[in-house]
Design a protein around this motif. Sequence first.
Motif, PDB file in Angstrom:
ATOM      1  N   LYS A 143       0.828  -1.201   0.000  1.00 30.21           N
ATOM      2  CA  LYS A 143       0.000   0.000   0.000  1.00 30.21           C
ATOM      3  C   LYS A 143       0.866   1.255   0.000  1.00 30.21           C
ATOM      4  N   LYS A 144       1.925   1.175   0.738  1.00 34.34           N
ATOM      5  CA  LYS A 144       2.814   2.337   0.820  1.00 34.34           C
ATOM      6  C   LYS A 144       3.342   2.726  -0.549  1.00 34.34           C
ATOM      7  N   MET A 145       3.852   1.722  -1.256  1.00 31.61           N
ATOM      8  CA  MET A 145       4.409   1.994  -2.585  1.00 31.61           C
ATOM      9  C   MET A 145       3.333   2.477  -3.537  1.00 31.61           C
ATOM     10  N   LEU A 146       2.199   1.803  -3.524  1.00 29.19           N
ATOM     11  CA  LEU A 146       1.122   2.197  -4.422  1.00 29.19           C
ATOM     12  C   LEU A 146       0.730   3.649  -4.179  1.00 29.19           C
ATOM     13  N   THR A 147       0.569   3.987  -2.922  1.00 31.87           N
ATOM     14  CA  THR A 147       0.220   5.361  -2.585  1.00 31.87           C
ATOM     15  C   THR A 147       1.284   6.337  -3.060  1.00 31.87           C
ATOM     16  N   ALA A 148       2.525   6.014  -2.765  1.00 36.48           N
ATOM     17  CA  ALA A 148       3.623   6.920  -3.117  1.00 36.48           C
ATOM     18  C   ALA A 148       3.688   7.157  -4.623  1.00 36.48           C
ATOM     19  N   GLN A 149       3.626   6.067  -5.386  1.00 38.75           N
ATOM     20  CA  GLN A 149       3.739   6.206  -6.834  1.00 38.75           C
ATOM     21  C   GLN A 149       2.547   6.972  -7.405  1.00 38.75           C
ATOM     22  N   LEU A 150       1.375   6.698  -6.863  1.00 36.95           N
ATOM     23  CA  LEU A 150       0.186   7.415  -7.336  1.00 36.95           C
ATOM     24  C   LEU A 150       0.302   8.906  -7.031  1.00 36.95           C
ATOM     25  N   ARG A 151       0.858   9.227  -5.879  1.00 35.33           N
ATOM     26  CA  ARG A 151       1.015  10.634  -5.515  1.00 35.33           C
ATOM     27  C   ARG A 151       1.959  11.347  -6.472  1.00 35.33           C
ATOM     28  N   GLU A 152       3.004  10.658  -6.840  1.00 36.54           N
ATOM     29  CA  GLU A 152       3.954  11.275  -7.775  1.00 36.54           C
ATOM     30  C   GLU A 152       3.297  11.487  -9.125  1.00 36.54           C
ATOM     31  N   LEU A 153       2.585  10.473  -9.582  1.00 42.12           N
ATOM     32  CA  LEU A 153       1.901  10.599 -10.871  1.00 42.12           C
ATOM     33  C   LEU A 153       0.855  11.707 -10.806  1.00 42.12           C
ATOM     34  N   GLU A 154       0.255  11.852  -9.643  1.00 35.34           N
ATOM     35  CA  GLU A 154      -0.742  12.903  -9.473  1.00 35.34           C
ATOM     36  C   GLU A 154      -0.062  14.277  -9.524  1.00 35.34           C
ATOM     37  N   TYR A 155       1.078  14.365  -8.856  1.00 33.01           N
ATOM     38  CA  TYR A 155       1.835  15.616  -8.851  1.00 33.01           C
ATOM     39  C   TYR A 155       2.194  16.037 -10.266  1.00 33.01           C
ATOM     40  N   HIS A 156       2.512  15.062 -11.077  1.00 31.43           N
ATOM     41  CA  HIS A 156       2.908  15.349 -12.457  1.00 31.43           C
ATOM     42  C   HIS A 156       1.705  15.528 -13.375  1.00 31.43           C
TER      43      HIS A 156
END
Lengths: 118, 118
Positions: free
Chosen positions: A48-61
């Motif tokens: 979950k941690k990784m999924l959240t982190a990667q999604l946040r980055e993609l969201e930021y971009h």
Amino acid sequence: MTDECNRSTESALEILVGKWKPVILFQLFNNGTMRFSELQRAMPQITKKMLTAQLRELEYHDIVHRKIYMEVPPKVEYSITEYGLQMAPVMMALADWGDSHIKHLDEIYGEERTGKLN
Amino acid sequence: MTDECNRSTESALEILVGKWKPVILFQLFNNGTMRFSELQRAMPQITKKMLTAQLRELEYHDIVHRKIYMEVPPKVEYSITEYGLQMAPVMMALADWGDSHIKHLDEIYGEERTGKLN
DNA sequence: CCGAATCCTAATCGATACTG
DNA sequence: CAGTATCGATTAGGATTCGG
């Protein structure tokens, strides 16, 4: 000029790089809108941690959109943004070339190679 | 299918990823053949260790050719292989999209943003 | 259900010194 | 000139636990 190209390229790579970014993007490109738990089911290995982190980055971009439903239990849906759709050609180019590259490596090193560099 | 795309994409990313890979590739694409020391001069920040490591990986992937001259002092020249030339479109696609992406981020976050996520 | 917080390991990157 | 060796710093990735 070379320097400028490089900044651009690294900026593009920032988005694709990460153990899970490509998988997530392929999922969303193929399935459209997905819930957090659906993404998790689609990628059993990811935490979950990784999924959240990667999604946040993609969201930021601005590649991925995050829609929160204010209800109990919580519900959050992810989808590719309109802007994100523009990178489809890049993804295709990478997948295409990567595919032919796998075949090329097989020709050079044979099917039994480990795929790792020493 | 999605899974297959992903393997291909990651295989392609393997080659581009690394702090210095894109720079090295741009250098060789632009300048043709370059000696080790020329590459070093072109990238003042890189250490010999990193330069060597990245070149070896590119060589393993058959993107870069390494030509050793048996003389004193030693002389080694690097160049893009014929196969490596085939990835030019991918590099272009990445650079192009990355360029427009930088501009897009500026529009969203403004020129004064740090470029870093938190 | 969807995370955030903490802690830990492994891989990557880098500075420095040494060699044929 | 073109590397290798060694060590320390930095970062990415993961396991687990806790909370709204």
